[in-house]
Design an enzyme around this catalytic site. Structure first.
Site, PDB file in Angstrom:
ATOM      1  N   GLU A 134       0.973  -1.174  -0.096  1.00  0.00           N
ATOM      2  CA  GLU A 134       0.107  -0.106  -0.057  1.00  0.00           C
ATOM      3  C   GLU A 134       0.884   1.310  -0.009  1.00  0.00           C
ATOM      4  O   GLU A 134       2.080   1.339   0.754  1.00  0.00           O
ATOM      5  CB  GLU A 134      -0.957  -0.012   1.323  1.00  0.00           C
ATOM      6  N   LYS A 197       0.753  15.787 -12.634  1.00  0.00           N
ATOM      7  CA  LYS A 197      -0.384  16.829 -12.244  1.00  0.00           C
ATOM      8  C   LYS A 197      -1.545  16.099 -11.873  1.00  0.00           C
ATOM      9  O   LYS A 197      -1.663  14.917 -12.192  1.00  0.00           O
ATOM     10  CB  LYS A 197      -0.430  17.569 -13.641  1.00  0.00           C
ATOM     11  N   HIS A 227       2.974  17.386 -19.086  1.00  0.00           N
ATOM     12  CA  HIS A 227       3.457  16.311 -20.018  1.00  0.00           C
ATOM     13  C   HIS A 227       3.356  17.244 -21.365  1.00  0.00           C
ATOM     14  O   HIS A 227       3.979  16.695 -22.369  1.00  0.00           O
ATOM     15  CB  HIS A 227       2.604  15.024 -20.313  1.00  0.00           C
ATOM     16  N   GLU A 265     -10.245  18.804 -28.187  1.00  0.00           N
ATOM     17  CA  GLU A 265     -10.251  17.608 -28.184  1.00  0.00           C
ATOM     18  C   GLU A 265     -11.507  17.005 -28.718  1.00  0.00           C
ATOM     19  O   GLU A 265     -12.634  17.768 -28.446  1.00  0.00           O
ATOM     20  CB  GLU A 265     -10.044  16.606 -26.891  1.00  0.00           C
ATOM     21  N   HIS A 289      -1.262  23.158 -18.811  1.00  0.00           N
ATOM     22  CA  HIS A 289      -0.914  23.049 -20.066  1.00  0.00           C
ATOM     23  C   HIS A 289      -1.007  24.407 -21.127  1.00  0.00           C
ATOM     24  O   HIS A 289      -0.277  24.549 -21.598  1.00  0.00           O
ATOM     25  CB  HIS A 289      -1.862  21.873 -20.913  1.00  0.00           C
ATOM     26  N   LYS A 381     -13.595  19.508 -24.551  1.00  0.00           N
ATOM     27  CA  LYS A 381     -13.693  17.957 -24.911  1.00  0.00           C
ATOM     28  C   LYS A 381     -15.021  17.903 -25.922  1.00  0.00           C
ATOM     29  O   LYS A 381     -15.752  18.604 -25.717  1.00  0.00           O
ATOM     30  CB  LYS A 381     -14.105  17.225 -23.670  1.00  0.00           C
TER      31      LYS A 381
HETATM   32  C1  BG6 Z   1      -4.593  15.630 -19.373  1.00  0.00           C
HETATM   33  C2  BG6 Z   1      -5.749  16.003 -19.167  1.00  0.00           C
HETATM   34  O1  BG6 Z   1      -3.543  16.188 -18.545  1.00  0.00           O
HETATM   35  O2  BG6 Z   1      -4.136  16.122 -21.025  1.00  0.00           O
HETATM   36  C3  BG6 Z   1      -6.754  15.284 -20.180  1.00  0.00           C
HETATM   37  O3  BG6 Z   1      -6.071  15.347 -17.768  1.00  0.00           O
HETATM   38  C4  BG6 Z   1      -6.456  15.650 -21.517  1.00  0.00           C
HETATM   39  O4  BG6 Z   1      -7.945  15.576 -19.940  1.00  0.00           O
HETATM   40  C5  BG6 Z   1      -4.938  15.315 -21.790  1.00  0.00           C
HETATM   41  O5  BG6 Z   1      -7.210  14.878 -22.384  1.00  0.00           O
HETATM   42  C6  BG6 Z   1      -4.549  16.168 -23.186  1.00  0.00           C
HETATM   43  O6  BG6 Z   1      -3.204  15.724 -23.671  1.00  0.00           O
HETATM   44  P1  BG6 Z   1      -2.834  15.456 -25.082  1.00  0.00           P
HETATM   45  O7  BG6 Z   1      -1.237  15.150 -24.927  1.00  0.00           O
HETATM   46  O8  BG6 Z   1      -3.632  14.374 -25.433  1.00  0.00           O
HETATM   47  O9  BG6 Z   1      -3.139  16.660 -25.763  1.00  0.00           O
END
Ligand code: BG6
Length: 541
Positions: A134, A197, A227, A265, A289, A381
């Site tokens: 855990e 994150k 990322h 997206e 981001h 989204k």
């Molecule tokens: C993530 C979000 O950090 O980034 C997601 O939590 C999102 O909701 C994603 O879909 C988008 O990342 P990428 O690299 O697919 O554009």
């Protein structure tokens, strides 16, 4: 983000003698340079908390595999996966192998469409070890301590690929077990903590989390991941800006009308509704981001490519963001539409949920370079198209030379940095159309990565993992930047009047809510359509 200078390129810069100081620290053994002259990272034990999770399966393991293919991992590397649930190392290895094979079989993925390299996979597999436990159980940390103490002075990276609620307890236990204590001098091994994150949910929680973690590790040991910064096309923003003489002179308020930053997206919440219900599009994407993209496009030139030089300039930029007010922001939620069901029909979403799945904002950066230039940011989204990009629109020419000709209005010059899914840059500009009459036609000049560079399997975490092993923090978030970013959006998250942001409906598969269009229309501007077509070429008509 290590730089590899091209040895054959003639140096024409006056400051060319300056060597980037962030570069690859010497590997303890004489490694054979691989992957474009890079050397394997120093040996280390990578401890992944959340070994059974999606992030490990979908991103970390494929990235480690890619690094192994490129010869960028040290022979002595070890990967320990910690997760609750008893399972043998062999079972874990088999699960990961199956996932990798599935990704490779998926023609749409960028992950080795075709076949895995068995040698590279075996190389990784031999270094994997599963540890059941855990995340809050002390014995896990005692065991880890025993393991790492077997190799005095060893390097270790603790990767928290877990839900945010575990960030504090894991860091605390690592600290209390002495696992974050770095050695001194020549025998000193590094100890690093990688945190995914979401880093907090608002200013107060981010400050609290930073303070907690910083009581167990120093800032230089903490690698906070966003990322987006692992994407080549995002890193390339700095290259476009600072490796070309063309752009920097016009990269300022005198020439730039406005900037649009989009992360649209087509997917919905994809089974993540429990997380998303608490988070929403704004917290999920805006202060992290999208602000990171804003940072890359608007920061001042750093003096060098050293991590602190770059991060200082970014921190200054975030500090200059004028705090957003609710008037500058629009929230939306997708409803049943051409591309599918509404958010409220998604599994695990409350019937009366007011969670936003779309957010747009007008942002101003208050400094000498950008005063008065609006940056329009949007994310959502289930929109009409998948499109992550930055469009920099230039001001109109100062004098309409063509006013007595059939030309009525000129199309603005726009430089678009395409991040996903298409990778490259485009520039919209005007030319004379052929023929005896002076007429202006809008054209587009476009660069696509695929046309110039061989495809390279990349899931976006390779550079981040490699840089962390090297100790290059350029692409990671510092505590101050995290806090200034949350600070800039705090009035939206906690409106002063105590109310909540209105959430406007938009049809799934559309361009977003009408109110987001109004946000720009009041400034006399419009969003670039998500479903854009390039200027029509004669041969295509
Ligand atoms: C993530 C979000 O950090 O980034 C997601 O939590 C999102 O909701 C994603 O879909 C988008 O990342 P990428 O690299 O697919 O554009």
């Amino acid at each position: 983000m290590s730089t590899t200078p091209n040895p054959s390129a003639p140096s024409t810069q006056s400051g060319a003698a300056r060597t980037p100081s962030c570069k690859v620290s010497a590997s303890p053994h004489d490694a054979v340079p691989s992957a474009a002259g890079k050397k394997p990272a120093p040996p280390c034990t990578l401890v992944i908390f959340g070994a059974g999770g999606d992030l490990t399966r979908r991103l970390l393991m494929p990235a480690l595999y890619n690094l192994a293919v490129d010869g960028l991992l040290d022979e002595r590397m070890k990967i320990i996966g910690v997760n609750h649930g008893a399972r043998e190392t062999g079972e874990w290895v088999e699960e990961l192998h199956k996932s990798l094979q599935q990704f490779a079989a998926d023609k749409a993925s960028t992950f080795h469409a075709g076949k895995l390299d068995d040698n590279a996979w075996n190389w990784v597999a031999q270094r994997l070890e599963y540890m059941a436990g855990e995340f809050e159980a002390d014995d896990v940390f005692t065991q880890l301590k025993q393991r790492l103490d077997q190799q005095p002075g060893s390097n270790a990276i603790f990767y928290l690929a877990v839900g945010a609620r575990f960030f504090k307890p894991i860091s605390e236990r690592l600290g209390k077990a002495g696992l974050l204590k770095e050695g001194d001098g020549a025998n000193g091994g590094f100890r690093r903590l990688v945190i995914e994150k979401p880093f907090g949910t608002d200013l107060a929680s981010a400050r609290d989390l930073n303070a907690h973690i910083l009581s167990y590790a120093s800032e230089s040991q903490i690698y906070r991941i966003d990322h987006f910064l692992g994407k080549d096309t995002v890193q390339s923003i700095l290259a476009v800006r600072f490796a070309n003489a063309l752009f920097e002179p016009i990269w300022r308020r005198e020439y730039i009308d406005s900037v649009q930053i989009t992360a649209a997206e087509t997917i919905g919440v994809e089974g993540r509704a429990r997380f998303y219900e608490q988070t929403g599009a704004f917290r999920d994407m805006m202060p992290n981001h999208l602000f990171q993209l804003l940072g890359m496009v608007a920061m001042e030139p750093p003096n060098s490519f050293d991590a602190e030089a770059v991060r200082n300039k970014k921190a200054e930029l975030f500090d200059a963001i004028q705090p957003l007010t609710p008037d500058d922001v629009v929230f939306g939620q997708y409803q049943k539409g051409p591309s599918g069901i509404g958010y409220l029909e998604e599994p695990d979403v409350a019937a009366n949920s007011t969670t936003e799945t779309y957010a747009a904002a007008r942002v101003f950066v208050e400094n000498w370079r950008w005063a008065g230039v609006p940056f329009y940011l949007r994310t959502g989204k289930r929109l009409a198209a998948r499109r992550t990009e930055i469009s920099v629109q230039l001001k109109p020419v100062p004098f309409l030379l063509f006013r007595d000709t059939p030309v009525d209005a000129l199309t603005p010059n726009v430089l678009t940095l395409r991040i996903d899914p298409s990778h490259g840059t485009s520039f919209d500009f005007n030319v004379k159309t052929p023929g005896p009459v002076m007429q202006i036609g809008a054209v587009q000049s476009s660069f696509d990565y695929n046309d110039f560079f061989a495809a390279h399997a990349n899931v976006g975490y390779e550079t981040l993992l490699y840089d962390c092993m090297l100790g290059d923090a350029t692409l990671f978030q510092r505590a101050d930047s995290i806090e200034t970013s949350w600070c800039a959006v705090d009035d939206v998250l906690h409106p002063k009047n105590g109310g909540a942001m209105a959430v406007h409906g938009y049809a799934a598969g559309s361009e977003g809510p009408a109110q987001a269009d109004a946000l720009l229309a009041r400034d006399g501007r419009a969003w670039r359509p998500l479903q854009q077509s390039a200027p029509v070429r004669k041969s295509q008509e």
